[in-house]
Design a protein around this motif. Structure first.
Motif, PDB file in Angstrom:
ATOM      1  N   TYR A 235      -0.855   5.124   6.240  1.00 63.09           N
ATOM      2  CA  TYR A 235      -1.797   5.695   5.283  1.00 63.09           C
ATOM      3  C   TYR A 235      -1.391   5.299   3.864  1.00 63.09           C
ATOM      4  N   SER A 236      -2.378   4.920   3.083  1.00 56.50           N
ATOM      5  CA  SER A 236      -2.179   4.653   1.654  1.00 56.50           C
ATOM      6  C   SER A 236      -2.874   5.733   0.844  1.00 56.50           C
ATOM      7  N   ALA A 241      -2.724   0.493  -1.233  1.00 60.49           N
ATOM      8  CA  ALA A 241      -3.453  -0.476  -0.401  1.00 60.49           C
ATOM      9  C   ALA A 241      -3.919  -1.669  -1.218  1.00 60.49           C
ATOM     10  N   GLY A 246      -5.065  -4.508   1.052  1.00 62.15           N
ATOM     11  CA  GLY A 246      -5.676  -3.731   2.122  1.00 62.15           C
ATOM     12  C   GLY A 246      -5.126  -4.034   3.498  1.00 62.15           C
ATOM     13  N   PHE A 249      -3.083  -1.208   6.847  1.00 60.18           N
ATOM     14  CA  PHE A 249      -3.258   0.237   6.711  1.00 60.18           C
ATOM     15  C   PHE A 249      -4.297   0.771   7.685  1.00 60.18           C
ATOM     16  N   TYR A 252      -6.912   4.225   3.996  1.00 67.48           N
ATOM     17  CA  TYR A 252      -6.477   4.330   2.603  1.00 67.48           C
ATOM     18  C   TYR A 252      -7.413   5.232   1.821  1.00 67.48           C
TER      19      TYR A 252
END
Length: 389
Positions: A235-236, A241, A246, A249, A252
């Motif tokens: 998780y961002s 991210a 990106g 992940f 995000y």
């Protein structure tokens, strides 16, 4: 249930100049030390964690029995920007820095950019403060429609446009084109950044929550991708991210402020996560206060985070891991609006999982990648060493 690991990066939180800081013109920088001296900020909960044990702080005493293991980490990558810092936290060490443009971008780059997006010219093309560049060029931009292009001491190509002149979606398209077609090869900057703004001449304001960073693609051999490939949920929260393009992940969550970032973190921690890695960036300290040379604002942002510590700690379950750190310095008590080459703090909670209470000075930010990978039992070849038992 399997444990979760949380890494919180307080953006721009340095704890003193590194040995090589003179090479960057930063030999006198000490973000947290100078803020403590200048503002007298009290951070009672971080003090309990042991932040005052990392370095002498005028307003934050040592704790004889800190809740966290404590220390600081040295950056070995070439650079002092957010991409470089977060990448090293994730196990990527850069021997060659991303290119910077202290005299602005070369004529051929600007020409290719303008031709590619269909405009006659770009305004500014110099290193500039983000608030000052819209103050100085915003009115001309409104009259002509020409985008404002600027950089900083970091490796960034920034495009600022008023939302009434260039739609935010169009600005994003321009940035994506610039990332993929223009700033490549020898001009592969760390980030291309969309900087939309609004308002009228004399009162322009950046739309901070609509900022978007287009990062260079990270090497696949990084902590986030390794965990993702191993089945760990990743998780961002905040801009993390963006800094990894990106990649890797599960989910995000962009944020408008540190308050929202903290809220998102607490929400995730309340969601019965298991076997999850949560990577958080709290940007206000850097973006709103470090770059604007506002020590009181920076101190206030630290107090906001400090007030959240009890709630965060209360949600750490047995078997979880919490790491608090920074990605570079940004000393608001200096004369420079740029990032600074500093050690970053390291707090590891609960301290019983660490090899010792005093972790001293780690050789690389990548010690975090080694530790988190070990926590999840994921094989890796990251540089550095784990600080976990």
């Amino acid at each position: 249930m399997m444990g979760n690991a949380y890494v919180i990066v307080v953006d721009g939180l340095g704890v003193g100049a590194q040995e090589d800081a003179k090479e960057y013109g930063d030999e006198h920088m000490n973000t947290l030390g100078h803020i403590s001296q200048k503002t007298g900020v009290q951070l009672p909960n971080l003090q309990k964690m042991g932040i005052g044990n990392i370095l002498p702080l005028a307003s934050i005493p040592e704790n004889e029995n800190p809740l966290s293991a404590f220390g600081k980490l040295r950056e070995v990558s070439a650079g002092k920007d957010s991409t470089t810092g977060h990448w090293e936290i994730a196990g990527i060490q850069l021997e060659k820095p991303f290119p910077t443009y202290p005299d602005g971008f070369p004529e051929d780059v600007i020409k290719a950019f303008c031709e590619g997006i269909g405009v006659e010219k770009a305004l500014c093309n110099k290193p500039y403060s983000g608030t000052e560049v819209i103050r100085d060029f915003g009115e001309e931009h409104l009259k002509t429609g020409y985008p404002i292009v600027y950089t900083s001491a970091d490796s960034v190509f920034q495009i600022a446009c008023h939302e009434d002149v260039v739609s935010i979606d169009k600005l994003y398209e321009w940035c994506e084109y610039t990332r993929n077609q223009i700033m490549v090869g020898k001009h592969e900057v760390g980030r291309v950044i969309a900087r939309p703004f609004t308002g009228k001449p004399g009162s322009f304001e950046r739309i901070s929550d609509k900022r978007h960073d287009y990062s260079s693609l990270p090497p696949q051999n990084n902590l986030v991708q390794k965990l993702y490939d191993a089945g760990v949920k990743t998780y961002s929260i905040g801009k993390v991210a963006d800094l990894f393009a990106g990649e890797g992940f599960t989910q995000y969550r962009p944020t408008k402020s540190n308050a929202e970032g903290i809220s998102q973190l607490l929400s995730l921690m309340s969601a019965d996560l298991d076997n999850s890695f949560v990577f958080v960036n709290l940007i206000d300290t850097d973006q709103l206060f470090g770059h604007r040379l506002d020590p009181e604002g920076y101190a206030g942002s630290l107090r906001e985070f400090d007030r959240a510590i009890p709630a965060i700690v209360s949600k750490i379950r047995e078997g979880d891991l919490l790491i608090i750190t920074g990605d570079h310095g940004n000393d608001p008590c200096s004369n420079s609006t740029d990032h600074s080459r500093e050690f970053v703090p390291l707090l590891v909670f609960p301290k019983g999982v660490a090899i010792s209470e005093d972790l001293k000075t780690g050789d690389t930010f990548s010690n975090i990648a080694c530790s988190v990978a070990e926590f999840f039992g994921v094989e890796h070849d990251f540089p550095g060493r784990s600080f976990l038992n």
